[in-house]
Motif scaffolding. Structure first.
Motif, PDB file in Angstrom:
ATOM      1  N   VAL A  19      36.459  39.530  53.761  1.00 27.56           N
ATOM      2  CA  VAL A  19      37.826  39.540  53.233  1.00 27.56           C
ATOM      3  C   VAL A  19      38.330  40.984  53.260  1.00 27.56           C
ATOM      4  O   VAL A  19      37.712  41.882  52.671  1.00 27.56           O
ATOM      5  N   PHE A  20      39.438  41.211  53.983  1.00 25.16           N
ATOM      6  CA  PHE A  20      40.038  42.549  54.099  1.00 25.16           C
ATOM      7  C   PHE A  20      41.374  42.577  53.366  1.00 25.16           C
ATOM      8  O   PHE A  20      42.146  41.609  53.439  1.00 25.16           O
ATOM      9  N   ARG A  21      41.658  43.693  52.722  1.00 22.06           N
ATOM     10  CA  ARG A  21      43.015  43.936  52.217  1.00 22.06           C
ATOM     11  C   ARG A  21      43.655  44.961  53.153  1.00 22.06           C
ATOM     12  O   ARG A  21      43.077  46.029  53.381  1.00 22.06           O
ATOM     13  N   VAL A  22      44.818  44.615  53.691  1.00 24.12           N
ATOM     14  CA  VAL A  22      45.547  45.509  54.594  1.00 24.12           C
ATOM     15  C   VAL A  22      46.817  45.955  53.870  1.00 24.12           C
ATOM     16  O   VAL A  22      47.595  45.121  53.397  1.00 24.12           O
ATOM     17  N   LYS A  23      47.014  47.292  53.793  1.00 25.71           N
ATOM     18  CA  LYS A  23      48.141  47.847  53.030  1.00 25.71           C
ATOM     19  C   LYS A  23      48.911  48.821  53.892  1.00 25.71           C
ATOM     20  O   LYS A  23      48.317  49.512  54.725  1.00 25.71           O
ATOM     21  N   ASN A  24      50.205  48.945  53.657  1.00 26.53           N
ATOM     22  CA  ASN A  24      50.924  50.070  54.266  1.00 26.53           C
ATOM     23  C   ASN A  24      51.170  51.127  53.185  1.00 26.53           C
ATOM     24  O   ASN A  24      50.660  51.008  52.065  1.00 26.53           O
ATOM     25  N   ASN A  25      51.937  52.161  53.536  1.00 23.84           N
ATOM     26  CA  ASN A  25      52.129  53.256  52.571  1.00 23.84           C
ATOM     27  C   ASN A  25      53.288  52.982  51.617  1.00 23.84           C
ATOM     28  O   ASN A  25      53.688  53.841  50.868  1.00 23.84           O
ATOM     29  N   ARG A  26      53.826  51.752  51.636  1.00 20.34           N
ATOM     30  CA  ARG A  26      54.875  51.403  50.663  1.00 20.34           C
ATOM     31  C   ARG A  26      54.426  50.240  49.787  1.00 20.34           C
ATOM     32  O   ARG A  26      55.234  49.442  49.340  1.00 20.34           O
ATOM     33  N   SER A  27      53.127  50.129  49.621  1.00 14.49           N
ATOM     34  CA  SER A  27      52.505  49.141  48.725  1.00 14.49           C
ATOM     35  C   SER A  27      52.785  47.675  49.063  1.00 14.49           C
ATOM     36  O   SER A  27      52.771  46.816  48.206  1.00 14.49           O
ATOM     37  N   SER A  28      53.068  47.405  50.333  1.00 15.90           N
ATOM     38  CA  SER A  28      53.022  46.019  50.795  1.00 15.90           C
ATOM     39  C   SER A  28      51.592  45.728  51.225  1.00 15.90           C
ATOM     40  O   SER A  28      50.922  46.611  51.764  1.00 15.90           O
ATOM     41  N   SER A  29      51.131  44.508  51.019  1.00 19.37           N
ATOM     42  CA  SER A  29      49.752  44.219  51.403  1.00 19.37           C
ATOM     43  C   SER A  29      49.568  42.747  51.776  1.00 19.37           C
ATOM     44  O   SER A  29      50.323  41.883  51.348  1.00 19.37           O
ATOM     45  N   LEU A  30      48.549  42.510  52.594  1.00 18.45           N
ATOM     46  CA  LEU A  30      48.179  41.171  53.025  1.00 18.45           C
ATOM     47  C   LEU A  30      46.664  41.065  53.006  1.00 18.45           C
ATOM     48  O   LEU A  30      45.962  42.075  52.991  1.00 18.45           O
ATOM     49  N   ILE A  31      46.186  39.818  53.000  1.00 24.80           N
ATOM     50  CA  ILE A  31      44.746  39.567  53.049  1.00 24.80           C
ATOM     51  C   ILE A  31      44.377  38.950  54.399  1.00 24.80           C
ATOM     52  O   ILE A  31      45.072  38.047  54.880  1.00 24.80           O
ATOM     53  N   VAL A  32      43.301  39.452  55.008  1.00 26.56           N
ATOM     54  CA  VAL A  32      42.730  38.841  56.213  1.00 26.56           C
ATOM     55  C   VAL A  32      41.343  38.339  55.839  1.00 26.56           C
ATOM     56  O   VAL A  32      40.488  39.112  55.404  1.00 26.56           O
ATOM     57  N   LYS A  33      41.143  37.032  55.965  1.00 29.36           N
ATOM     58  CA  LYS A  33      39.821  36.455  55.701  1.00 29.36           C
ATOM     59  C   LYS A  33      39.257  35.950  57.018  1.00 29.36           C
ATOM     60  O   LYS A  33      39.917  35.202  57.732  1.00 29.36           O
ATOM     61  N   GLN A  34      38.042  36.400  57.319  1.00 25.63           N
ATOM     62  CA  GLN A  34      37.433  36.011  58.595  1.00 25.63           C
ATOM     63  C   GLN A  34      36.044  35.420  58.352  1.00 25.63           C
ATOM     64  O   GLN A  34      35.235  35.978  57.615  1.00 25.63           O
ATOM     65  N   ALA A  35      35.774  34.290  59.005  1.00 19.04           N
ATOM     66  CA  ALA A  35      34.439  33.694  58.911  1.00 19.04           C
ATOM     67  C   ALA A  35      33.459  34.481  59.779  1.00 19.04           C
ATOM     68  O   ALA A  35      33.834  35.062  60.795  1.00 19.04           O
ATOM     69  N   LEU A  36      32.224  34.536  59.350  1.00 18.03           N
ATOM     70  CA  LEU A  36      31.130  35.097  60.148  1.00 18.03           C
ATOM     71  C   LEU A  36      30.327  33.918  60.705  1.00 18.03           C
ATOM     72  O   LEU A  36      30.322  32.841  60.117  1.00 18.03           O
ATOM     73  N   PRO A  37      29.602  34.125  61.818  1.00 15.70           N
ATOM     74  CA  PRO A  37      28.840  32.983  62.372  1.00 15.70           C
ATOM     75  C   PRO A  37      27.580  32.671  61.583  1.00 15.70           C
ATOM     76  O   PRO A  37      26.718  31.933  62.036  1.00 15.70           O
ATOM     77  N   TYR A  38      27.476  33.218  60.382  1.00 10.19           N
ATOM     78  CA  TYR A  38      26.337  32.950  59.504  1.00 10.19           C
ATOM     79  C   TYR A  38      26.828  33.081  58.060  1.00 10.19           C
ATOM     80  O   TYR A  38      27.956  33.527  57.817  1.00 10.19           O
ATOM     81  N   ALA A  39      25.974  32.652  57.108  1.00  7.45           N
ATOM     82  CA  ALA A  39      26.335  32.767  55.698  1.00  7.45           C
ATOM     83  C   ALA A  39      26.067  34.203  55.244  1.00  7.45           C
ATOM     84  O   ALA A  39      24.943  34.691  55.316  1.00  7.45           O
ATOM     85  N   ARG A  40      27.109  34.864  54.764  1.00  4.40           N
ATOM     86  CA  ARG A  40      27.014  36.276  54.441  1.00  4.40           C
ATOM     87  C   ARG A  40      25.926  36.582  53.411  1.00  4.40           C
ATOM     88  O   ARG A  40      25.217  37.587  53.504  1.00  4.40           O
ATOM     89  N   CYS A  41      25.794  35.709  52.406  1.00  5.49           N
ATOM     90  CA  CYS A  41      24.866  35.992  51.303  1.00  5.49           C
ATOM     91  C   CYS A  41      23.399  35.939  51.749  1.00  5.49           C
ATOM     92  O   CYS A  41      22.537  36.545  51.115  1.00  5.49           O
ATOM     93  N   VAL A  42      23.123  35.230  52.830  1.00  3.00           N
ATOM     94  CA  VAL A  42      21.735  35.092  53.288  1.00  3.00           C
ATOM     95  C   VAL A  42      21.484  35.952  54.526  1.00  3.00           C
ATOM     96  O   VAL A  42      20.439  36.600  54.657  1.00  3.00           O
ATOM     97  N   GLY A  43      22.458  35.997  55.436  1.00  3.07           N
ATOM     98  CA  GLY A  43      22.322  36.778  56.653  1.00  3.07           C
ATOM     99  C   GLY A  43      22.212  35.897  57.887  1.00  3.07           C
ATOM    100  O   GLY A  43      22.418  34.685  57.807  1.00  3.07           O
ATOM    101  N   GLU A  44      21.869  36.520  59.024  1.00  2.00           N
ATOM    102  CA  GLU A  44      21.945  35.830  60.314  1.00  2.00           C
ATOM    103  C   GLU A  44      20.934  34.698  60.429  1.00  2.00           C
ATOM    104  O   GLU A  44      21.036  33.862  61.328  1.00  2.00           O
ATOM    105  N   SER A  45      19.959  34.662  59.524  1.00  2.60           N
ATOM    106  CA  SER A  45      18.970  33.583  59.567  1.00  2.60           C
ATOM    107  C   SER A  45      19.573  32.242  59.108  1.00  2.60           C
ATOM    108  O   SER A  45      18.931  31.218  59.222  1.00  2.60           O
ATOM    109  N   TRP A  46      20.791  32.267  58.568  1.00  2.00           N
ATOM    110  CA  TRP A  46      21.446  31.026  58.151  1.00  2.00           C
ATOM    111  C   TRP A  46      22.758  30.885  58.936  1.00  2.00           C
ATOM    112  O   TRP A  46      23.826  31.195  58.433  1.00  2.00           O
TER     113      TRP A  46
END
Ligand code: ADP
Ligand code: MG
Ligand code: MG
Ligand code: MG
Length: 394
Positions: free
Chosen positions: A42-69
């Motif tokens: 999950v990324f927060r993208v901001k400009n210098n005038r305090s506008s912001s958006l969220i980018v959420k991207q899936a990984l090809p594995y479960a982040r909490c366990v790692g590439e083994s899942w």
């Protein structure tokens, strides 16, 4: 998925800029990855005038366990499309999705920076008077409007295929219904309560009821569920509530979403005596949380009943006795799934901060044991317990 690569912060910022007009042409974008979830970036993208958006991207594995899942990137599509479907039905309580890119498994969405995650805020002792009412309204609306009361057979069947979500459902099937009831290596058990956990492995009466709840999870496609309705999927503030993180969405039993929400309020309630040193404070927190449980079910039941009475399209389902029985069954299912949530969050793989944040080891073990006891009661007694009796049990 040939174009897929996990984003760097810079790439997340470019993705946001490309698919939104929010930032203007020459803005200086900054991005950081700050996701605290179990599965995704999950990324927060901001400009210098305090506008912001969220980018959420899936990984090809479960982040909490790692590439083994390994885990399907298709969950980003499920998440985006459930949020879009639910957002059309109930825009007030669903995070807004601005863009979805299937190849990149990436979602561009509204930044809810003026909200707090409900779990974190409730643990800190904050109260939100409208939380339960809002979630009751959200669930009544989205679950009713994606159910057989209004969807015709062919549309429903097509939607069920669109949201079949086998890999994420399998995670729930395993973590929720299977692992906690056996000596599974994925379990995460506080050694102090090991004897209590071991009782679950031998409790064939309980296991029979959990098998029934699992069978319903597998084969009762009543409505398009959120699928992960815990308090970490809810953003809240004094006057507004928004749901995020719908990657576990699929057509399943309505009581699963209601029970997940109730179960997480119960976990927070049971944690209070360990989280708060002052007994009077703990008691007033428990009163607030129990009141939220009551408001949730009363609000959900009233609104769902009204929708059944006034907006049911299928004439067979306009029968009022059928509608009463349907709602009664949803209540019983909700109690059962709430019970499963109490148990799996205590001895299964994924714990909750409510219990984990209890500093005193004896109080933590007490709260965990209470969660197992209450969970078992809810599952075994779900056909005879009313709302008042549930609140008395806590
Ligand atoms: P996961 O699927 O990995 O659990 P979540 O969707 O729950 O990911 O997001 C993880 C965290 O990222 C949230 O707890 C929250 O802090 C942050 N986050 C996610 N979506 C938003 C949003 N729309 N606005 C602000 N913060 C968000
Ligand atoms: Mg742009
Ligand atoms: Mg999450
Ligand atoms: Mg998630």
């Amino acid at each position: 998925m040939s174009d897929y690569k996990p984003f760097s912060p810079k790439q997340a910022a470019r993705f946001a800029d490309l698919h939104s007009d929010l930032f203007g042409d020459h803005s200086q974008l900054k991005a950081e990855e700050f996701g605290d979830g179990n599965l995704n970036l999950v990324f927060r993208v901001k400009n210098n005038r305090s506008s912001s958006l969220i980018v959420k991207q899936a990984l090809p594995y479960a982040r909490c366990v790692g590439e083994s899942w390994p885990l399907t990137l298709d969950r980003a599509r499920i998440e985006a499309q459930v949020l879009q479907q639910h957002g059309k039905i109930c825009p007030d309580h669903v995070v807004e999705v601005y863009h979805f890119d299937q190849d990149l498994a990436a979602i561009l969405m509204e930044d809810l920076h003026q909200y707090e995650i409900a779990r974190t805020a409730l643990i800190q002792g904050k109260s939100f008077p409208l939380l339960a009412q809002h979630i009751a309204h959200y669930l009544a609306q989205v679950l009713f409007h994606t159910s057989d009361f209004v969807m015709t057979g062919p549309v429903k069947k097509a939607r069920q295929q669109q949201f079949s979500n086998p890999e994420l459902c399998l995670i729930t099937e395993d973590l929720f219904f299977t692992d906690p009831y056996s000596n599974h290596e994925r379990n995460n058990i506080n050694p102090t309560i090991l004897p209590e956990a071991q009782k679950l492995w031998l409790d064939t009466e309980l296991q029979a009821e959990v098998a029934q709840l699992k069978a319903d999870f597998l084969s009762k496609p009543q409505a398009l569920l959120h699928g992960d309705m815990h308090s970490g999927s809810i953003f809240v503030n004094a006057d507004s509530t928004k749901v995020i993180d719908a990657e576990f969405g699929f057509f399943g039993p309505i009581g699963f979403d209601c029970g997940s929400f109730i179960g997480n309020l119960l976990l927070c309630t049971l944690a209070q005596t360990g989280l708060t040193k002052d007994p009077a404070t703990a008691q007033s927190r428990q009163t607030y949380l129990k009141d939220q449980i009551q408001q949730f079910w009363q609000g959900f039941a009233a609104e769902f009943s009204q929708l059944m009475q006034q907006e049911t399209a299928d004439t067979s389902f306009q029968n009022s006795l059928y509608q009463q029985r349907f709602l009664q069954q949803v209540w019983q299912d909700s109690l059962g799934y709430a019970g499963c949530e109490l148990i799996r969050r205590t001895v299964g793989l994924a714990h909750v901060a409510d219990l984990e944040k209890i500093a005193d080891p004896a109080q933590k073990a007490n709260a965990e044991t209470a969660a197992l006891t209450l969970g078992r009661q809810l599952i075994l007694q779900r056909t005879s317990l009313g709302l008042e009796q549930l609140l008395d049990l806590i």
